[in-house]
Design an enzyme around this catalytic site. Structure first.
Site, PDB file in Angstrom:
ATOM      1  N   CYS A  77     -16.297   5.648 -32.478  1.00 39.91           N
ATOM      2  CA  CYS A  77     -15.297   6.373 -31.691  1.00 39.91           C
ATOM      3  C   CYS A  77     -15.794   6.737 -30.294  1.00 39.91           C
ATOM      4  CB  CYS A  77     -14.879   7.633 -32.446  1.00 39.91           C
ATOM      5  SG  CYS A  77     -13.581   8.572 -31.622  1.00 39.91           S
ATOM      6  N   CYS A 110      -5.630   7.135 -30.618  1.00 44.43           N
ATOM      7  CA  CYS A 110      -5.084   7.116 -31.979  1.00 44.43           C
ATOM      8  C   CYS A 110      -4.247   8.358 -32.254  1.00 44.43           C
ATOM      9  CB  CYS A 110      -6.210   6.996 -32.996  1.00 44.43           C
ATOM     10  SG  CYS A 110      -7.472   8.283 -32.883  1.00 44.43           S
ATOM     11  N   SER A 166     -13.849   8.600 -15.484  1.00 46.83           N
ATOM     12  CA  SER A 166     -12.713   8.580 -14.570  1.00 46.83           C
ATOM     13  C   SER A 166     -12.922   7.443 -13.595  1.00 46.83           C
ATOM     14  CB  SER A 166     -12.606   9.909 -13.805  1.00 46.83           C
ATOM     15  OG  SER A 166     -11.530   9.889 -12.903  1.00 46.83           O
ATOM     16  N   THR A 200      -8.514  15.089 -10.848  1.00 48.58           N
ATOM     17  CA  THR A 200      -9.712  15.920 -10.817  1.00 48.58           C
ATOM     18  C   THR A 200      -9.516  17.137  -9.922  1.00 48.58           C
ATOM     19  OG1 THR A 200     -11.119  13.987 -11.217  1.00 48.58           O
ATOM     20  CG2 THR A 200     -12.180  15.955 -10.336  1.00 48.58           C
ATOM     21  N   ARG A 218     -10.769   6.223 -21.980  1.00 45.67           N
ATOM     22  CA  ARG A 218     -10.275   7.598 -22.119  1.00 45.67           C
ATOM     23  C   ARG A 218      -8.785   7.598 -21.831  1.00 45.67           C
ATOM     24  NH1 ARG A 218      -9.220  12.017 -23.855  1.00 45.67           N
ATOM     25  NH2 ARG A 218     -10.265  13.980 -23.388  1.00 45.67           N
ATOM     26  N   CYS A 224     -11.550   8.712 -27.073  1.00 47.64           N
ATOM     27  CA  CYS A 224     -10.498   8.476 -26.077  1.00 47.64           C
ATOM     28  C   CYS A 224      -9.194   9.161 -26.454  1.00 47.64           C
ATOM     29  CB  CYS A 224     -10.288   6.984 -25.869  1.00 47.64           C
ATOM     30  SG  CYS A 224      -9.382   6.146 -27.194  1.00 47.64           S
ATOM     31  N   CYS A 272      -6.764   0.862 -30.312  1.00 47.77           N
ATOM     32  CA  CYS A 272      -8.079   1.502 -30.222  1.00 47.77           C
ATOM     33  C   CYS A 272      -9.039   0.580 -29.463  1.00 47.77           C
ATOM     34  CB  CYS A 272      -8.637   1.798 -31.608  1.00 47.77           C
ATOM     35  SG  CYS A 272     -10.335   2.431 -31.571  1.00 47.77           S
TER      36      CYS A 272
END
Length: 651
Positions: A620, A626, A164, A445, A409, A623, A596
Site C-alpha cells: 500500500c 480504494c 505532489s 499547497t 496519491r 494513496c 490501485c
C-alpha cells in the site's frame, strides 16, 4: 508516552540505543525512528521495583537519563526532555515533564494506555499541520503565551509520505516565514517556461497557457516539509513521526479531546507479539486534523458531526496522481521548465492531464492525474501513465535517463462547492483533509498552508483570549482562500460534460467572466457511483512495459521505498467480505485490481478454482484510491502500524 525502566531492561535498552546510533546515516544529524528501541523503553512504571513512591527529581541512573535526553526520532521525540519528576498515585503513575522549551506536559497511566496532555494536538506533519504548528508558536512568542503543541505523523520521518507535483506558489509561505529565502528553504528553481499542450496519440498541439506560474517555483514538496518541520521544532513544537493516530477520543459530552495511536506488535491474527505495546493517548484542549486528502479520522469526524450538511457543501470529488522522478541527460534538462498536457492517453469522457516539471540537478518530475469519476471499469490509471511516457513528445525528454522514485496519491478536486463546515466540538479540519485545492491552478499547497495558519490563529484566540473555534470558519470566508476558490468554482464540474465542453466553459470563465459568472455548477455523481458495469465497455489492452521508459508495478513499487511490517493486522477493511466476489467481480470486472497503483488488490482462484479477492496490504502506497473508488464503498482505509508506508525523499 514513556514509562520508567525496570532493571532487567536497562542493558537491552542501551544496546538498542547504541545500535540505533551505529545504523544512523552519516548525512543525518538525528537517529532514525527505531521501533525496537521505542518498545524497549515502554516498561510499566506501576511495576517498577527500582523506585519508591516518593517524588524525586530524575529517578533515572545517569546513563539512562543521558540516553533518554537524546533524540530517537527523525524530527523530535517524546524523550526530548530536560527534567523528569515522578509522582505515584492511585491508578498508576503521573509524570511532569519540562521540555527544553520549559513548557509543561503531563503524562498519565491511568489504565493500560498512557496519556500525554497538550494544549493543541495536530494530526499530520504536512504543509497544513506544520503551518499551524509554526503559526501557533509564533503567536506564543509574540504575545508572551506558553501553549504546548505537538504534531503526530504516521510516516517514519517527516516528509516521507508527502507527494505532489509541485509548482509551488509562495504566497502563504511569504506570510508565514517572510525570511524563508534567507533561511535556506529548499526553494530555488523559479519557473522559467510555462507550456500547455493538447496531445493526440502522436502529436502535441500548443494551447494558450492558463496557469500563470510567474513567480512560482518548481520544488520537492517532501523536502520543503522536512524544512518546515525543523522550523516548527526550533519554535518549540514537538513532532512525533512514526506514530499513527487511529482513534478519536471523546468526553462524556461527545466533544473531541484528542486522539490515540494504534497498538504496535500485533500479529495478523490479532494476537500480541513479544514487541506488543498499547497505543498512546494524545489529549489536547484542541485537535487539528491535517491528514491530507481523504484523511481517515477527518472523514469520521465529518460524518459524525455532519459537517458537509452543516456547511451546505456537495460531496467531494477526487483524482489519482501518479508520479515518477527521473534523472535526465544534461542536454535535455532546463531547470524551471513547466509543461501541462490534456487529451491523450485519456478518452474525452475522462478528466485528467499530465505534467512535466524540471527541478534542479537534472531531476524531472513526470506524472499523470486521472479524475476518479471515470466510467470505464477497465481503465487502469497506472497503465495509462506508462502509455503517456511513450508519447513522442514526452519520450524524447526521458530517453537516456533513469527513474529514481515512484509514488501515487489522491487529491481532492471538489473545490469551493465541496468545502465542509470545518469546525467540530473540540477542534477543526484543515488543509487537504477539508479540501482547498485550486483545480485550474493545479495547486493546493499554498491554500492548505493558509488554512493551517488561520486555524492556528483561531485556536490561539480560543486558548488565550477565550473566544470560540468558530472564528476559524469566519477567517476562512474572509481570506484569500475563499476568494480564490470561488473564482475557480466552475472549472472542474464543467468537464463532467466532456473534454471539449469543459475547455469551452473554462475559457469563458477565465478570459471573459474572470470567475464572476452568476451561476455555480454542481458536481455530478460521487466518484464511486460513476463506475459503469463492465458489460457496457470493452476491455483495454495495455502494451507490455519495455523496462526502459515504462515499467511493471513491482519495479515501480521498489522505487517508492514502501515498507510495512508484514505480520500486522490488515489496515484495509472490507465492510462486507462477500461484496468483492458477489458484486465487484461479476458486475464491474474487479476494478480494484486496476485503479490501485500498487497491486494491493488481486483476484486469484482459490483451491476450488473460485475467484477470491486477495489483499496485499504490504504494497500500500497510502494513496486512498480504494477508499474513494470502490463501487459499493466497501473498502475502508485505516492507518497501519506507525512508520509503515512509502519513503519519499524527492517527491
Amino acid at each position: 508516552m514513556f514509562r520508567f525502566f525496570t532493571s532487567s531492561c536497562i542493558s537491552d535498552s542501551l544496546k538498542c540505543y547504541r545500535k540505533s546510533c551505529r545504523s544512523m546515516p552519516h548525512s543525518s544529524s538525528k537517529p532514525q525512528f527505531n521501533p525496537t528501541f521505542h518498545s524497549s523503553l515502554q516498561i510499566a512504571a506501576s511495576h517498577d521495583p527500582l523506585y519508591g513512591s516518593s517524588p524525586k527529581s530524575s529517578n533515572f541512573p545517569p546513563s539512562i537519563e543521558t540516553a533518554i535526553r537524546g533524540r530517537f526520532f527523525s524530527s523530535g521525540s517524546l524523550f526530548k526532555c530536560a527534567n523528569f519528576t515522578k509522582f505515584s498515585g492511585t491508578g498508576g503513575a503521573f509524570f511532569i515533564v519540562r521540555s527544553m522549551s520549559e513548557q509543561t506536559r503531563s503524562f498519565t497511566c491511568e489504565s493500560d494506555r498512557e496519556s500525554v496532555n497538550y494544549d493543541v494536538v495536530i494530526v499530520g506533519a504536512g504543509p497544513a499541520g506544520l503551518s499551524a504548528a509554526i503559526r501557533l508558536k509564533q503567536l506564543c512568542r509574540q504575545k508572551g503565551a506558553d501553549l504546548s503543541v505537538c504534531v503526530v505523523e504516521k510516516a517514519a520521518e517527516v516528509g516521507a509520505h508527502i507527494l505532489s507535483g509541485n509548482v509551488f506558489e509562495p504566497r502563504a509561505l511569504d506570510e508565514l516565514i517572510p525570511e524563508w529565502r534567507e533561511q535556506e528553504a529548499p526553494i530555488s528553481v523559479p519557473v522559467c517556461s510555462d507550456k500547455f499542450w493538447f496531445l493526440t496519440n502522436d502529436r502535441a498541439f500548443s494551447l494558450p497557457c492558463p496557469f500563470d506560474n510567474k513567480g512560482n517555483y518548481v520544488i520537492s514538496l517532501s523536502q520543503l516539509v522536512r524544512w518546515m518541520g525543523r522550523k516548527a521544532e526550533e519554535l518549540g513544537a514537538d513532532i512525533y513521526p512514526g506514530f499513527a493516530a487511529s482513534e478519536i477520543l471523546y468526553n462524556a459530552n461527545h466533544e473531541v479531546i484528542g486522539v490515540a495511536t494504534n497498538d504496535i506488535g500485533v500479529s495478523k491474527d490479532g494476537s500480541k507479539k513479544e514487541t506488543f505495546q498499547r497505543g498512546v493517548e494524545l489529549k489536547g484542549r484542541l485537535l487539528l486534523l491535517a491528514e491530507g486528502c481523504r484523511g481517515s479520522l477527518s472523514e469520521r469526524i465529518m460524518r459524525k458531526y455532519k459537517l458537509r450538511e452543516k456547511g451546505h457543501s456537495q460531496h467531494q470529488t477526487y483524482a489519482l496522481g501518479i508520479k515518477e522522478v527521473w534523472e535526465v541527460e544534461d542536454s535535455k534538462h532546463q531547470a524551471g521548465f513547466v509543461l501541462h498536457t490534456i487529451g491523450w492517453p485519456l478518452d474525452h469522457k475522462t478528466y485528467g492531464g499530465s505534467f512535466v516539471y524540471h527541478m534542479k540537478d537534472r531531476l524531472v518530475s513526470v506524472g499523470l492525474v486521472v479524475a476518479l469519476n471515470y466510467q470505464n471499469p477497465f481503465l487502469n490509471p497506472y497503465e495509462e501513465f506508462q502509455k503517456l511516457k511513450h508519447h513522442p513528445a514526452i519520450k524524447s525528454m526521458l530517453e537516456g535517463g533513469s527513474v529514481l522514485q515512484y509514488g501515487a496519491r489522491t487529491l481532492n478536486e471538489g473545490g469551493f462547492q465541496s468545502i465542509p463546515y470545518p469546525v467540530f466540538p473540540g477542534g477543526a479540519v484543515i488543509g487537504c483533509s477539508a479540501g482547498f485545492l485550486n483545480v485550474p491552478k493545479i495547486k493546493g499547497t499554498h491554500t492548505a498552508m493558509k488554512s493551517g495558519m488561520l486555524a492556528a490563529e483561531a485556536a490561539f484566540d480560543v486558548l488565550h483570549e477565550g473566544l470560540k473555534m468558530e472564528t476559524y470558519w469566519d477567517k476562512l470566508r474572509n481570506s484569500w482562500i475563499w476568494e480564490e476558490l470561488y473564482k475557480a468554482r466552475n472549472y472542474r464540474p464543467a468537464f463532467d460534460f466532456g473534454l471539449f465542453p469543459g475547455l469551452a466553459v473554462s475559457a469563458l470563465e477565465r478570459y471573459l467572466l474572470k470567475g464572476r459568472s452568476p451561476w455555480t455548477l454542481r458536481h455530478g455523481r460521487p466518484d464511486h457511483e460513476s463506475t459503469a458495469a463492465a458489460k457496457l465497455h470493452v476491455p483495454i489492452e495495455y502494451p507490455k512495459p519495455d523496462g526502459v521508459i515504462s515499467f511493471d508495478v513491482p519495479t515501480s513499487l521498489y522505487r517508492s521505498n514502501t515498507n510495512h511490517e508484514h505480520d500486522q493486522p490488515i489496515h484495509l477493511h472490507l465492510r462486507d467480505p462477500l461484496i468483492p466476489e458477489q458484486i465487484n467481480y461479476p458486475i464491474y470486472a474487479g476494478p480494484e485490481s486496476r485503479y490501485c497503483p500498487a497491486c494491493v488488490y488481486d483476484y486469484v482462484p482459490d483451491e476450488r478454482g473460485q475467484i477470491k479477492l486477495q489483499i496485499n496490504a504490504q504494497n500500500c502506497l497510502h494513496c486512498k484510491a480504494c477508499d474513494i473508488k470502490d463501487p459499493k464503498q466497501n473498502i475502508e482505509w485505516t492507518v497501519p502500524e506507525g512508520g509503515g508506508g512509502p519513503g519519499y525523499s524527492i517527491m
